[in-house]
Design a protein around this motif. Structure first.
Motif, PDB file in Angstrom:
ATOM      1  N   ALA A 104      -9.931  -6.947   1.710  1.00  0.00           N
ATOM      2  CA  ALA A 104      -8.782  -6.078   1.816  1.00  0.00           C
ATOM      3  C   ALA A 104      -7.886  -6.093   0.685  1.00  0.00           C
ATOM      4  N   GLY A 105      -7.467  -4.807   0.342  1.00  0.00           N
ATOM      5  CA  GLY A 105      -6.597  -4.749  -0.848  1.00  0.00           C
ATOM      6  C   GLY A 105      -5.029  -4.692  -0.384  1.00  0.00           C
ATOM      7  N   SER A 106      -4.736  -4.706   1.197  1.00  0.00           N
ATOM      8  CA  SER A 106      -3.425  -4.371   1.386  1.00  0.00           C
ATOM      9  C   SER A 106      -3.204  -5.147   2.910  1.00  0.00           C
TER      10      SER A 106
ATOM     11  N   ILE B  76      -6.379  -3.372  10.061  1.00  0.00           N
ATOM     12  CA  ILE B  76      -7.042  -2.436  10.683  1.00  0.00           C
ATOM     13  C   ILE B  76      -8.465  -3.315  10.621  1.00  0.00           C
ATOM     14  N   ALA B  77      -8.838  -4.239   9.593  1.00  0.00           N
ATOM     15  CA  ALA B  77     -10.281  -4.915   9.609  1.00  0.00           C
ATOM     16  C   ALA B  77     -10.327  -5.757  10.988  1.00  0.00           C
ATOM     17  N   VAL B  78      -9.394  -6.344  11.299  1.00  0.00           N
ATOM     18  CA  VAL B  78      -9.312  -7.419  12.442  1.00  0.00           C
ATOM     19  C   VAL B  78      -9.465  -6.607  13.725  1.00  0.00           C
TER      20      VAL B  78
ATOM     21  N   GLY C 249      -4.680 -16.453   7.940  1.00  0.00           N
ATOM     22  CA  GLY C 249      -3.536 -17.395   7.360  1.00  0.00           C
ATOM     23  C   GLY C 249      -3.434 -17.581   6.007  1.00  0.00           C
ATOM     24  N   ARG C 250      -4.580 -17.343   5.283  1.00  0.00           N
ATOM     25  CA  ARG C 250      -4.529 -17.593   3.636  1.00  0.00           C
ATOM     26  C   ARG C 250      -4.512 -16.391   3.124  1.00  0.00           C
ATOM     27  N   VAL C 251      -4.981 -15.065   4.075  1.00  0.00           N
ATOM     28  CA  VAL C 251      -5.039 -13.970   2.976  1.00  0.00           C
ATOM     29  C   VAL C 251      -3.585 -13.324   3.441  1.00  0.00           C
ATOM     30  N   VAL C 252      -3.060 -13.121   4.501  1.00  0.00           N
ATOM     31  CA  VAL C 252      -1.927 -12.266   4.808  1.00  0.00           C
ATOM     32  C   VAL C 252      -0.692 -12.865   3.523  1.00  0.00           C
TER      33      VAL C 252
END
Length: 245
Positions: free
Chosen positions: A108-110, A116-118, A231-234
């Motif tokens: 994901a780029g944003s 949306i993916a989740v 938790g690591r991406v957001v």
């Protein structure tokens, strides 16, 4: 070659009180047969002559009874094996769906693409009717659902205190917070995983109409994996986060 041990001599009936002689004799015979499982190999005539009561009142030979027991055990083992194979196939499918979702989150780029993916994957791929991803921050963010740390702690503090995924039936005010009042009435059981990593806090909750679907003992391993990745991406996309504790 040594001789096989002989069965102990039967105890005279007149030396035992009434009602105990047959019991002692049965115990001695049972002990002997356990110690000599091949006893009937050389006693075929005796084996054939033994008869056991049948449920219908008839009698069957010991060999027939043994074959019946073995067939029943074989059927039971086949059922167990079939169940284990079904569980393994379900886990394989679940793992594959989880892998694809995690890759989508990583690509994901944003923050909007992450949300949306989740939500799309859980609803469409996992066929989950109720999905809720909530992040905690005291500063409003236009993407996704955000609530203040205080509001989250007041509403679902019990779910956050352990730091581990939980599943089962939740209280009405917890369901209201996670899914909203309208959807809460349709949710029968829920699984909830917490997000907690480097200042990011939130929850990922999924619900089912079936009260038994997410039992208190159900595994939440894959849901926890997804929450850990979130938790690591957001935090890549926002830094306006504050601990709920």
């Amino acid at each position: 070659m040594t001789d096989k041990p002989q069965a102990p001599a039967p105890q005279p009936l007149d030396s035992v009180e009434d009602g105990t002689a047959s019991t002692l004799g049965a115990e001695a015979v049972a002990a002997f047969l356990r110690a000599n499982p091949d006893f009937f190999v050389e006693q075929e005539d005796l084996l054939v002559s033994l008869r056991l009561p049948h449920q219908r009142g008839d009698t069957v030979s010991l060999v027939e009874r043994q074959m019946k027991v073995l067939r029943e055990r074989n059927i039971e083992m086949r059922h167990r094996l079939s169940h284990l194979m079904d569980v393994a196939r379900d886990n394989d499918r679940l793992f594959d769906k989880t892998r694809r979702l995690i890759l989508d989150i990583l690509d994901a780029g944003s923050l909007e693409e992450v949300v949306i993916a989740v939500e799309d994957s859980l609803r469409q791929e996992f066929q989950v009717p109720f999905v809720s991803l909530i992040l905690f921050s005291d500063i409003a963010t236009p993407v996704g659902r955000w609530v203040s740390s205080g509001e989250a702690h007041q509403a679902i503090g019990a779910l956050l205190s352990g730091g581990k995924p939980v599943s089962g039936t939740l209280r009405d005010h917890e369901l209201d917070f996670l899914f909203g009042e309208e959807q809460r009435k349709q949710v029968g059981s829920t699984a909830v995983a917490t997000l907690s990593h480097q200042g990011l806090h939130g929850v990922l909750a999924i619900g089912s109409r079936d009260p038994q679907h997410y039992k208190s003992s159900v595994g939440t391993l894959f849901l926890n994996y997804i929450a850990e990745v979130l938790g690591r991406v957001v935090p890549r996309f926002t830094s306006s986060l504050r601990s709920v504790r």
